[in-house]
Design a protein around this motif. Structure first.
Motif, PDB file in Angstrom:
ATOM      1  N   MET A  56       0.836  -1.197   0.000  1.00  0.00           N
ATOM      2  CA  MET A  56       0.000   0.000   0.000  1.00  0.00           C
ATOM      3  C   MET A  56       0.874   1.252   0.000  1.00  0.00           C
ATOM      4  O   MET A  56       1.854   1.321   0.731  1.00  0.00           O
ATOM      5  CB  MET A  56      -0.877   0.046   1.255  1.00  0.00           C
ATOM      6  N   ASN A  57       0.472   2.244  -0.814  1.00  0.00           N
ATOM      7  CA  ASN A  57       1.172   3.524  -0.751  1.00  0.00           C
ATOM      8  C   ASN A  57       0.477   4.407   0.289  1.00  0.00           C
ATOM      9  O   ASN A  57      -0.516   4.030   0.914  1.00  0.00           O
ATOM     10  CB  ASN A  57       1.209   4.199  -2.120  1.00  0.00           C
ATOM     11  N   THR A  58       1.002   5.624   0.475  1.00  0.00           N
ATOM     12  CA  THR A  58       0.481   6.516   1.516  1.00  0.00           C
ATOM     13  C   THR A  58      -0.998   6.817   1.313  1.00  0.00           C
ATOM     14  O   THR A  58      -1.795   6.769   2.257  1.00  0.00           O
ATOM     15  CB  THR A  58       1.282   7.829   1.523  1.00  0.00           C
ATOM     16  N   ALA A  59      -1.380   7.120   0.071  1.00  0.00           N
ATOM     17  CA  ALA A  59      -2.777   7.464  -0.210  1.00  0.00           C
ATOM     18  C   ALA A  59      -3.707   6.298   0.109  1.00  0.00           C
ATOM     19  O   ALA A  59      -4.803   6.486   0.649  1.00  0.00           O
ATOM     20  CB  ALA A  59      -2.929   7.883  -1.677  1.00  0.00           C
ATOM     21  N   GLU A  60      -3.278   5.074  -0.208  1.00  0.00           N
ATOM     22  CA  GLU A  60      -4.107   3.895   0.054  1.00  0.00           C
ATOM     23  C   GLU A  60      -4.265   3.646   1.552  1.00  0.00           C
ATOM     24  O   GLU A  60      -5.348   3.287   2.024  1.00  0.00           O
ATOM     25  CB  GLU A  60      -3.504   2.672  -0.636  1.00  0.00           C
ATOM     26  N   VAL A  61      -3.171   3.842   2.300  1.00  0.00           N
ATOM     27  CA  VAL A  61      -3.231   3.662   3.753  1.00  0.00           C
ATOM     28  C   VAL A  61      -4.189   4.672   4.373  1.00  0.00           C
ATOM     29  O   VAL A  61      -5.051   4.331   5.200  1.00  0.00           O
ATOM     30  CB  VAL A  61      -1.830   3.800   4.384  1.00  0.00           C
ATOM     31  N   LEU A  62      -4.061   5.945   3.968  1.00  0.00           N
ATOM     32  CA  LEU A  62      -4.904   6.988   4.542  1.00  0.00           C
ATOM     33  C   LEU A  62      -6.368   6.803   4.145  1.00  0.00           C
ATOM     34  O   LEU A  62      -7.271   7.156   4.910  1.00  0.00           O
ATOM     35  CB  LEU A  62      -4.401   8.366   4.107  1.00  0.00           C
ATOM     36  N   ARG A  63      -6.593   6.232   2.976  1.00  0.00           N
ATOM     37  CA  ARG A  63      -7.977   5.994   2.551  1.00  0.00           C
ATOM     38  C   ARG A  63      -8.658   4.966   3.459  1.00  0.00           C
ATOM     39  O   ARG A  63      -9.848   5.093   3.779  1.00  0.00           O
ATOM     40  CB  ARG A  63      -8.001   5.510   1.096  1.00  0.00           C
TER      41      ARG A  63
END
Length: 248
Positions: free
Chosen positions: A1-8
């Motif tokens: 997971m990248n940062t955007a996916e984690v925060l989502r």
């Protein structure tokens, strides 16, 4: 997971993440500057900032006649994740205790079998997860399988750690393998049917009362599945399986 996916996962949609990252890089900024940096129109940016303020990841202060927004420290994201986790756990408890029983009463009670069709890797993954979920709720965590040689290499493609998850849940499986091959695995008993006609057998049948799942390959090795929920049908298949198992 990248940062955007984690925060989502923890409640920040992609545009909110873009705004948050833009604010971290720029420091306090006006709505116009934030919109320019994030590449989002000003009206949408304003609405997103209000939502992000409610989530506690941005704050604002007046500067002249305008508001300037700033990003809360990244450590605040952990609080967001913990809050989200708490909400999910509470929702799961309510789902088990109230929601599922209430929704189940909405379904008409008939003598007909409940049949569902699935296609592709995503569909097969859902079926495999359903097997684990259904069997793990039973007192005797065991299910039975017919496994044909032609489908074995395709079956766990969408769920490569299926066996590991099965063992973790302490679920046993009895396998009648049709054709040569088939790997030994923990908590699995295996017997073979070595028939010449097995080359034409290309299906996987899982019997986990009150359900039976039939998985096969269509043209282009596209996996398809039919799941039948019927105690009568499942128990009939189980009786046939047990008889064959004892004769091998």
């Amino acid at each position: 997971m990248n940062t955007a996916e984690v925060l989502r996962v923890f409640g920040l949609e992609p545009r909110e993440t873009r705004i948050y990252l833009a604010l971290l890089e720029s420091g306090p900024a006006s709505i116009r500057d934030i919109a320019d940096r994030a590449g989002i129109n000003r009206g949408t940016t304003h609405e997103l900032l209000k939502r992000m303020q409610q989530k506690g990841v941005v704050s604002y202060f007046p500067k002249g006649k305008r508001r300037h927004f700033s990003a809360e420290p990244p450590s605040r994201l952990k609080e967001l994740a913990l809050n989200h986790q708490s909400q999910v756990l509470e929702a799961m408890d309510l789902l088990e205790e109230k929601v599922i029983p209430q929704l189940s009463h909405l379904r008409p009670v008939t003598g007909n079998a409940d049949v569902h069709y699935y296609e592709g890797d995503d569909g097969i993954e859902l079926v495999l997860k359903d097997i684990l979920s259904t069997v793990s709720d039973q007192e005797e965590r065991t299910y039975s399988v017919y496994s044909a040689k032609a489908i074995r290499k395709h079956l766990y493609r969408p769920f490569p750690n299926y066996t590991r998850q099965r063992v973790k849940l302490d679920i046993k499986v009895r396998v009648i393998a049709i054709g040569e091959g088939g790997e030994e695995a923990p908590l699995a008993d295996r017997k073979w049917i070595d028939e010449k006609s097995s080359e034409d057998a290309g299906s996987y049948i899982a019997i986990y009362p009150p359900k039976v799942a039939l998985i096969s390959l269509s043209e282009g090795d596209l996996p398809t599945a039919v799941v039948i929920q019927s105690p009568t049908i499942a128990n009939t298949h189980q009786t046939i399986f047990n008889t064959l198992w004892n004769s091998l």
